[in-house]
Every structure is written in C-alpha cells, then in structure tokens.
Design an enzyme around this catalytic site. Sequence first.
Site, short mmCIF file in Angstrom:
data_model
loop_
_atom_site.label_atom_id
_atom_site.label_comp_id
_atom_site.label_asym_id
_atom_site.label_seq_id
_atom_site.Cartn_x
_atom_site.Cartn_y
_atom_site.Cartn_z
N HIS A 141 0.87 -1.18 0.00
CA HIS A 141 0.00 0.00 0.00
C HIS A 141 0.90 1.23 0.00
O HIS A 141 1.84 1.32 0.80
CB HIS A 141 -0.90 0.00 1.23
CG HIS A 141 -2.02 0.99 1.14
ND1 HIS A 141 -1.82 2.35 1.25
CD2 HIS A 141 -3.35 0.82 0.94
CE1 HIS A 141 -2.98 2.97 1.12
NE2 HIS A 141 -3.93 2.06 0.93
N GLU A 178 -6.74 5.31 1.00
CA GLU A 178 -6.68 5.81 -0.37
C GLU A 178 -7.73 6.88 -0.62
O GLU A 178 -7.59 7.71 -1.52
CB GLU A 178 -6.89 4.63 -1.32
CG GLU A 178 -6.48 4.85 -2.74
CD GLU A 178 -6.41 3.53 -3.49
OE1 GLU A 178 -7.14 3.38 -4.48
OE2 GLU A 178 -5.62 2.65 -3.07
N ARG A 237 -6.57 10.49 -0.92
CA ARG A 237 -6.18 10.90 -2.28
C ARG A 237 -7.39 11.02 -3.19
O ARG A 237 -7.50 11.95 -3.99
CB ARG A 237 -5.19 9.88 -2.87
CG ARG A 237 -3.78 9.99 -2.30
CD ARG A 237 -2.89 8.86 -2.81
NE ARG A 237 -3.20 7.60 -2.13
CZ ARG A 237 -3.13 6.40 -2.70
NH1 ARG A 237 -2.82 6.30 -3.99
NH2 ARG A 237 -3.38 5.32 -2.01
N ARG A 252 -2.24 0.90 -7.01
CA ARG A 252 -1.36 0.91 -5.85
C ARG A 252 0.08 0.51 -6.18
O ARG A 252 1.02 1.04 -5.60
CB ARG A 252 -1.93 -0.01 -4.77
CG ARG A 252 -3.16 0.56 -4.11
CD ARG A 252 -3.80 -0.42 -3.15
NE ARG A 252 -4.89 0.21 -2.42
CZ ARG A 252 -5.72 -0.42 -1.60
NH1 ARG A 252 -5.58 -1.73 -1.42
NH2 ARG A 252 -6.66 0.23 -0.97
N HIS A 272 0.67 -4.82 2.22
CA HIS A 272 -0.74 -4.58 2.54
C HIS A 272 -1.65 -5.77 2.24
O HIS A 272 -2.53 -6.09 3.04
CB HIS A 272 -1.22 -3.36 1.75
CG HIS A 272 -2.64 -2.97 2.04
ND1 HIS A 272 -3.09 -2.69 3.31
CD2 HIS A 272 -3.72 -2.82 1.21
CE1 HIS A 272 -4.37 -2.35 3.27
NE2 HIS A 272 -4.78 -2.45 2.01
N HIS A 273 -1.45 -6.42 1.12
CA HIS A 273 -2.40 -7.47 0.71
C HIS A 273 -1.67 -8.56 -0.05
O HIS A 273 -0.83 -8.28 -0.91
CB HIS A 273 -3.49 -6.86 -0.18
CG HIS A 273 -4.68 -7.75 -0.38
ND1 HIS A 273 -5.81 -7.67 0.38
CD2 HIS A 273 -4.92 -8.75 -1.28
CE1 HIS A 273 -6.70 -8.57 -0.03
NE2 HIS A 273 -6.17 -9.24 -1.05
N ARG A 277 -4.50 -5.83 -6.38
CA ARG A 277 -5.88 -5.55 -5.97
C ARG A 277 -6.20 -4.07 -6.05
O ARG A 277 -5.40 -3.24 -5.61
CB ARG A 277 -6.12 -6.05 -4.54
CG ARG A 277 -7.53 -5.73 -4.05
CD ARG A 277 -7.80 -6.29 -2.67
NE ARG A 277 -7.00 -5.68 -1.62
CZ ARG A 277 -7.25 -4.51 -1.05
NH1 ARG A 277 -8.26 -3.77 -1.49
NH2 ARG A 277 -6.49 -4.06 -0.08
#
Length: 595
Positions: A387, A400, A403, A424, A526-527, A566
């Site tokens: 992220h 996010e 932004r 991302r 992050h993921h 993602r």
Amino acid sequence: MKTSMLRKTVLAALVSACMAGTAYAQADYLADFHTEMGGCENCHASEKGPTDDNLKYENTQCVSCHGDLKEVAANDPKDIVSPHASHLIGDIACTACHKGHEKSVAYCDACHSFGYDMPFQGKWKRTFVPVNADKQAQDAAIAAGPTESTDVVVIGSGGAGLAAAVAARNHHASVILLEKEPIPGGNSKLAAGGMNAAETKVQAKLGIKDKKEIMIADTMKGGHEKNDSQLVKVLANNSSDSIDWLMSMGADMNDVGRMGGASVNRAHRPTGGAGVGAEVTQILWDAAVQRGTDIRFNSRVVRILEAGGKVTGVLVQGARTGYYVIKTDAVVLATGGFAKNNERVAKFDPKLKGFAATNHPGATGDGLDVATQAGAATRDLQYIQAHPTYSPVGGVMVTEAVRGNGAILINRDGKRFVNEITTRDKASAAILAQKGASAYLVFDNSVRKSLSKIENYIHLHIVEQGATLADLAKEMGVPAKNLEASVASYNKFVKSGKDDQYGRPDMPRELNHGPYYAIEVKPAVHHTMGGVVIDTKGEVKDTKGNIIKGLYAAGEVTGGVHGANRLGGNAISDIVTFGRIAGTDAAVFAEKESK
C-alpha cells in the site's frame, strides 16, 4: 455505592497506589497487584483460573471495576494518543493487553508505534509458530475423537468469516466460529476507503452512472489480467446485492467516492467518509451474535480433518482448553493473508524483505498452511501488494480515500511526482523512487471536511499542519516556493479539468482552503493476492483440480479474485460477497449431508 462512583474510586485507588510506590510498584504482574486487594476471585470465577478461551468472566470483571473502553479512555492522559479510544469491534477484551500472570503487552503495539507505557508491561513480540509444531499432542487429540459437533465451522472472524457465519445461520445451520486472536475483526476492521459495488441504489440516488461490466474491466485491468475472470464476474455481479444485504442489517453505505484504478465513483462507505471496515465488521458482528453464533477467541485451528476428499472436522488449539476436535460436515476458511509474516512475504517477493505491514498481528498465513495440509491447491502467491500510503510515524495505513477526495503527493523537493489515484503498485513504485523513499500527502481543510476518517489521523498525531502553504512547508522541511508552485499548478489543472502533468483523471476540488495538512507516507506490505484455489461457489480445489467436499474459502486466504494487483475498495467487496456465498453453500452442503 453507584457503579460510576465505584469505578472512579477504584481508578483513584490505582493512581494513589502508583504514586505512593506501594504494592503497585513492587508487584511483578497484574495478578500480584490485584492479590493485594483480595484473592483470585477478584478476577476469576474460581481458584482454578480461566474456564474458557474467551476469558469472558475475566473481561467482565475488568469492566465492572474500571468501566468500558469509552469510560477508561475518558481518564487517559490528554497529552497522549489514547489506546482505549480504539477502532475495535465486538465485546471488550481487556485481557488482550492486560495479562494477569505474565507481562502485559499493548496489543496495539503490534501495529502502532506510539510507545504506550502501561502497568506491568513487557515487550510486544509475536513469533510465528507452525501449525504442526506439536504434532504428537495433536495426533493424540485426534485419536481421542470429537468432543462436540456442529453443522458449519468458520475459521476467522474478519469480514469474510463473519459474513459466512451470518449467511450460514440465515440458512439455519449451527455455526461455531473460531478466531486465534483475542479480538474479532481481522484486517477488515482496519479497512478505511470503501467497498466497491456497481449499479447500486445509492449510486443511482447520487446520479452516478456505473455498470458491472465496467467494474469487471477495471478489476481485470488492475490485476494485470492475471485474475480468474469467472471470480471477477461473481465479485462485480453480486456487488450491489452485497451492499443491499449490509444495509438491510443497518449498515450506512451512503457515501460514494473513488479509489485508485476505478473508472467511476463506486467506493461505498458511511456518511461523511468514515472508515468502512469498522462499520461493516460491527454490523456483521452484531448480526452473528444476534443469530446465536458460537464465537470462540484464542482458538487456533491447526488442522482440517478430511477423509476420502471430504471434510470431517477440525482440530482446535484453545489457549486455555488445549487441543480438541470438532466434528463438522463443512468448514469455511476465512483466515486472511500473510502480510504480517515478513519471512514468508520475502520468500515470494524478495524486494519486500524488511518492509513494515499494514495488517493486524494475526495475518501470518496459518490458514494457508492448514488448507495445504488438507490438500488444497494454491495460486498467485508471488503477487503481494504494497500500500503506497503507510504512516511510518504512527504505524497506520492512510486510506486511499484521502487521495480520492483530493489530496496530492509531494516529495522532499516540494514537488508533485505522480498521478495520485493510479493503481497501488504504480503509486508505491513512484514513492519508493523519491528521495528518502517516502513522500507527503498534502491536502487542505476542504478535503479534511469531506472525509471524517481524517480526524482519526489527527487524533493519532501523525498530521503536520500550517495556516498557509509556507507554514506547512516549514513543518515538512521542504522548499516553500516549490510547494506553493506545485499546489498552484494542480489547482489550475482542476479548473481546466485536465491534468497536463500526470494525467490524473479525477480531481474533485482545488486545494485553496487553509489550514493545510501533510502526512508522511511510504509503502508497506498490505495485501497478499494469492491463496487457495476456489470455484465460483467458494469451494476449495485440491492439487488435482478436484473439489474438497465440504471445504469452502473466502477473502484474502483465496487466490484468483484480484490477479497480480488488488484495486482499493475491492477487498471489502470480496469478503462480503464471497463470505456470504461460502457461508450459504456450506450450510446447504451440511444440510444435505445430515439427511
């Protein structure tokens, strides 16, 4: 004596004892200090200690003396970030931090970095323990046979697990939900930006024109076409129904914004832009509790039992109850990813070695190990997302949506350097290429007012502020002339409707309403996009492509939905949609097996 007065009296006694340097200062553990005020019955139902893995009695005793989180937070020093003014959901679990017979550990320290100072404190440390670390004892428990049975076992209490539990209970299945952590919510409770959904009633009310086909195309493009297209279709085609389902249970999903990689505003969240994760998980938690779900914490599933390609039960390791077997016909795996296990992250993506993670402390990959032990196939494990906007000061992810609502990214030279709402992976790469491998999110008061989630970051003391851009530049340590020029240039693009510098497609507002704000950010793991292989019903496949009967999975523990990257807003959509599908199908399967 009234309860509120009793609580104040107890708190006053604790403060006095601390200042006087009496038993409080001399005790090694919290239990020692409480013994000075009475016996074991202060905390436990009997001298034998805790009787269940939830520590429900012990937590209730804490609240009876000290008050709930809101009351305790009111008594925290005003010059610190209050650890009790939290985003946690579910029942209060004081014992998650305040240990009795061992050093207390601030659970928040697993994510945050505010240097909490608490009584009888030890140092936070989480060592990953393999699920088969105590095989001899595990085999003995399995040989002893089941101690209880249920229609469906759900593993994990994040959004996917809670959605699965609610869906299964809606179909009249008995459900035991098992969570290895002392608190519910997983990563889901931390999600902030929104839940992507297309063709919703909320969008229609706001005049937003969207199509499920566009959501499918955006998701496939964002995932670099590595996604399982059939799973993506399920995600998009069921997304509006998932919003309706949540709202029918009382969720507020009436604010719609845009996240990176989306062509249309489709990120649904609470009115005013509050964090979506806490809203969704609290709603699902309440629904699961109201429906009589048996929820157990500090309960780690270390093995899924199967025979002949069919699930027969699970082996659980209770923190207090030890190993025991639950007989079941269906299991829903909803254990999340492994972003918090950097050793494993670095194995699949060496360039992420040593990176911080935005995840909760339980995201270590246990569920993936349990699934593969049961024969499950995996895919896409090499695709791990960083992220772009993680605050190294506070140890928190900055959504996010900041932004998306108008903030821009500024480097240490005071200059803008990227389309802020790109995907991302691209935003992270751009930030890492800047001086110091970090940047600043810069926004004005109009952005702050548009997104209530920003108040949390101000509460956490991670936001710099200036009455003017020149004042802000001084706080940031960047050239004021460059910052002023960058903002002025961006504002011109907003007026013209075209970003001639970096091609940002959506610029909702000019940044010209002081005061101005900045948050230092850098990428963090992050993921994890990869996981077990599932079909469109959430059924798990084995390494030969066959269905493992009775085994379902949903959320980040699965692979295929997000491809190589993602899109922001797709995780909550994923866990609610596939959690609901998996829970429903598991209940239906269990019912058939019982006949």
